[in-house]
Design an enzyme around this catalytic site. Sequence first.
Site, PDB file in Angstrom:
ATOM      1  N   TYR A 123       0.840  -1.212   0.000  1.00 28.68           N
ATOM      2  CA  TYR A 123       0.000   0.000   0.000  1.00 28.68           C
ATOM      3  C   TYR A 123       0.872   1.258   0.000  1.00 28.68           C
ATOM      4  O   TYR A 123       0.557   2.254  -0.660  1.00 28.68           O
ATOM      5  CB  TYR A 123      -0.943   0.003   1.206  1.00 28.68           C
ATOM      6  CG  TYR A 123      -1.684   1.298   1.384  1.00 28.68           C
ATOM      7  CD1 TYR A 123      -2.533   1.790   0.388  1.00 28.68           C
ATOM      8  CD2 TYR A 123      -1.533   2.062   2.544  1.00 28.68           C
ATOM      9  CE1 TYR A 123      -3.207   2.993   0.547  1.00 28.68           C
ATOM     10  CE2 TYR A 123      -2.209   3.260   2.712  1.00 28.68           C
ATOM     11  CZ  TYR A 123      -3.040   3.721   1.710  1.00 28.68           C
ATOM     12  OH  TYR A 123      -3.703   4.921   1.865  1.00 28.68           O
TER      13      TYR A 123
ATOM     14  N   TYR B  82      -0.720  12.576   7.085  1.00 28.80           N
ATOM     15  CA  TYR B  82      -0.302  11.475   7.958  1.00 28.80           C
ATOM     16  C   TYR B  82       1.208  11.548   8.196  1.00 28.80           C
ATOM     17  O   TYR B  82       1.972  11.849   7.273  1.00 28.80           O
ATOM     18  CB  TYR B  82      -0.614  10.120   7.311  1.00 28.80           C
ATOM     19  CG  TYR B  82      -2.038   9.619   7.417  1.00 28.80           C
ATOM     20  CD1 TYR B  82      -2.981  10.199   8.258  1.00 28.80           C
ATOM     21  CD2 TYR B  82      -2.446   8.524   6.651  1.00 28.80           C
ATOM     22  CE1 TYR B  82      -4.285   9.705   8.328  1.00 28.80           C
ATOM     23  CE2 TYR B  82      -3.740   8.023   6.712  1.00 28.80           C
ATOM     24  CZ  TYR B  82      -4.656   8.622   7.553  1.00 28.80           C
ATOM     25  OH  TYR B  82      -5.935   8.138   7.617  1.00 28.80           O
TER      26      TYR B  82
ATOM     27  N   ARG C 120     -11.335  13.264   2.464  1.00 30.68           N
ATOM     28  CA  ARG C 120     -12.279  12.393   3.178  1.00 30.68           C
ATOM     29  C   ARG C 120     -13.631  12.313   2.495  1.00 30.68           C
ATOM     30  O   ARG C 120     -14.368  11.342   2.686  1.00 30.68           O
ATOM     31  CB  ARG C 120     -12.453  12.882   4.614  1.00 30.68           C
ATOM     32  CG  ARG C 120     -11.177  12.878   5.441  1.00 30.68           C
ATOM     33  CD  ARG C 120     -10.633  11.479   5.623  1.00 30.68           C
ATOM     34  NE  ARG C 120      -9.417  11.463   6.450  1.00 30.68           N
ATOM     35  CZ  ARG C 120      -8.692  10.380   6.668  1.00 30.68           C
ATOM     36  NH1 ARG C 120      -9.026   9.216   6.113  1.00 30.68           N
ATOM     37  NH2 ARG C 120      -7.620  10.440   7.420  1.00 30.68           N
TER      38      ARG C 120
ATOM     39  N   GLU D 154     -13.699  -1.260   6.277  1.00 35.94           N
ATOM     40  CA  GLU D 154     -13.696   0.108   5.750  1.00 35.94           C
ATOM     41  C   GLU D 154     -15.042   0.355   5.086  1.00 35.94           C
ATOM     42  O   GLU D 154     -15.591  -0.530   4.435  1.00 35.94           O
ATOM     43  CB  GLU D 154     -12.552   0.274   4.756  1.00 35.94           C
ATOM     44  CG  GLU D 154     -12.373   1.689   4.247  1.00 35.94           C
ATOM     45  CD  GLU D 154     -11.062   1.850   3.492  1.00 35.94           C
ATOM     46  OE1 GLU D 154      -9.995   1.617   4.099  1.00 35.94           O
ATOM     47  OE2 GLU D 154     -11.120   2.185   2.297  1.00 35.94           O
TER      48      GLU D 154
HETATM   49  C1  3EB Z   1      -7.517   5.779   6.026  1.00 37.96           C
HETATM   50  O1  3EB Z   1      -8.355   6.543   6.500  1.00 37.96           O
HETATM   51  C2  3EB Z   1      -7.991   4.437   5.582  1.00 37.96           C
HETATM   52  O2  3EB Z   1      -5.198   5.588  -0.028  1.00 37.96           O
HETATM   53  O3  3EB Z   1      -6.808   6.247  -1.322  1.00 37.96           O
HETATM   54  C3  3EB Z   1      -9.171   5.223   2.929  1.00 37.96           C
HETATM   55  C4  3EB Z   1      -9.557   5.864   1.757  1.00 37.96           C
HETATM   56  C5  3EB Z   1      -7.885   4.740   3.069  1.00 37.96           C
HETATM   57  C6  3EB Z   1      -8.648   6.049   0.717  1.00 37.96           C
HETATM   58  C7  3EB Z   1      -6.397   5.812  -0.242  1.00 37.96           C
HETATM   59  C8  3EB Z   1      -6.983   4.931   2.007  1.00 37.96           C
HETATM   60  C9  3EB Z   1      -7.357   5.576   0.853  1.00 37.96           C
HETATM   61  O4  3EB Z   1      -6.321   6.076   5.932  1.00 37.96           O
HETATM   62  C10 3EB Z   1      -7.439   4.032   4.287  1.00 37.96           C
END
Ligand code: 3EB
Length: 334
Positions: free
Chosen positions: A143, A203, A216, A322
């Site tokens: 990932y 992050y 989001r 998820e």
């Molecule tokens: C998160 O909140 C969970 O890498 O495109 C959620 C939605 C998540 C999109 C992406 C990853 C992605 O980090 C993982």
Amino acid sequence: MTLQFHSSPPALSRHGESALGGALLGQQLPVSPPGWPLQAICAPLLGADTVVVQETWRRTTPPLQGVSEGVTWRRSGDTLFGVINLDEAEFAAAADRSPLQAASEEAYDRIFRLLDAQKLPHLWRVWNYMADINAETHGLERYRQFNVGRQDAFLAYHRGTRGNVPAACAIGLAGGPLSIAFLAGATPAVPFENPRQVSAYNYPAEYGPRAPTFSRAALVYPPGQERLFVSGTASIVGYLTVHPGDVAGQCGEAMANVAAVVAEVNRAARSRPFTLDELVYRVYVRRAADFPVIRDTLVPLVGGADVLYVQADICRADLLLEIEAMASHPLGTD
Ligand code: 3EB
């Protein structure tokens, strides 16, 4: 463009006549008709028919369509849906770049070139699927390799990597190619963040050398519509996974995150507020045995909403599920 839900069994040729594109989910997927961008998501469905078309993006005008550098696309007016599948085996590993990283960068490069050529610069929503998402190779979780390639493409094509980024999901399947579907348009998506969570593009480095490039949620405006996309949403508060090992806890926390981001969206929604019971959900469940607990936790929180449960891997090894969602409201043209 309207949303068609849970058509089963899928009559693809019938769908194909009026479709912009769509997603087909299940384990034994029929071959899609040529020229129709249909993302095949090969994964077990939980508590549902063996194969579904979860969403069909309907078109309102005759489509322009094509295959550009391996991206199969259809365009109706100023809305374009496309799918690209890349076989990692065709990408050589370099000392500093795994095949998945190279394939991810290449896929997004091709998408951005298509959007530039079509003069539809705005990427609205992206669906990313890859094999073995949690496996570590070349010294990095896959990932995270994907995140490096994705961000490099955004940078190479002079797109922002924070703030104004598409809604997305990134999900692991048992096998198959890197598969990326996307919806794009002429108007910008309006991105939203979740006050309970650190933005994914911020992050810290302990989650990988490059941050994920997604928002989001997003509101987008195809003609006559206000459409909401809630990105893949998990049991993360701040940037930490909460309730490790507790599937009901993770499900409640993920829905609290969906509710929080929908509340943010509703501060800006032009049509009317979006409610949790009108969203169409796709829930990715890491362990099939957790499905009954997840369903029993979710149903009281979403009422009679449509929910499709899919067995798949989540992008952090400690995440058990998820949740993503979408909805559309009519919007008067004023
Ligand atoms: C998160 O909140 C969970 O890498 O495109 C959620 C939605 C998540 C999109 C992406 C990853 C992605 O980090 C993982």
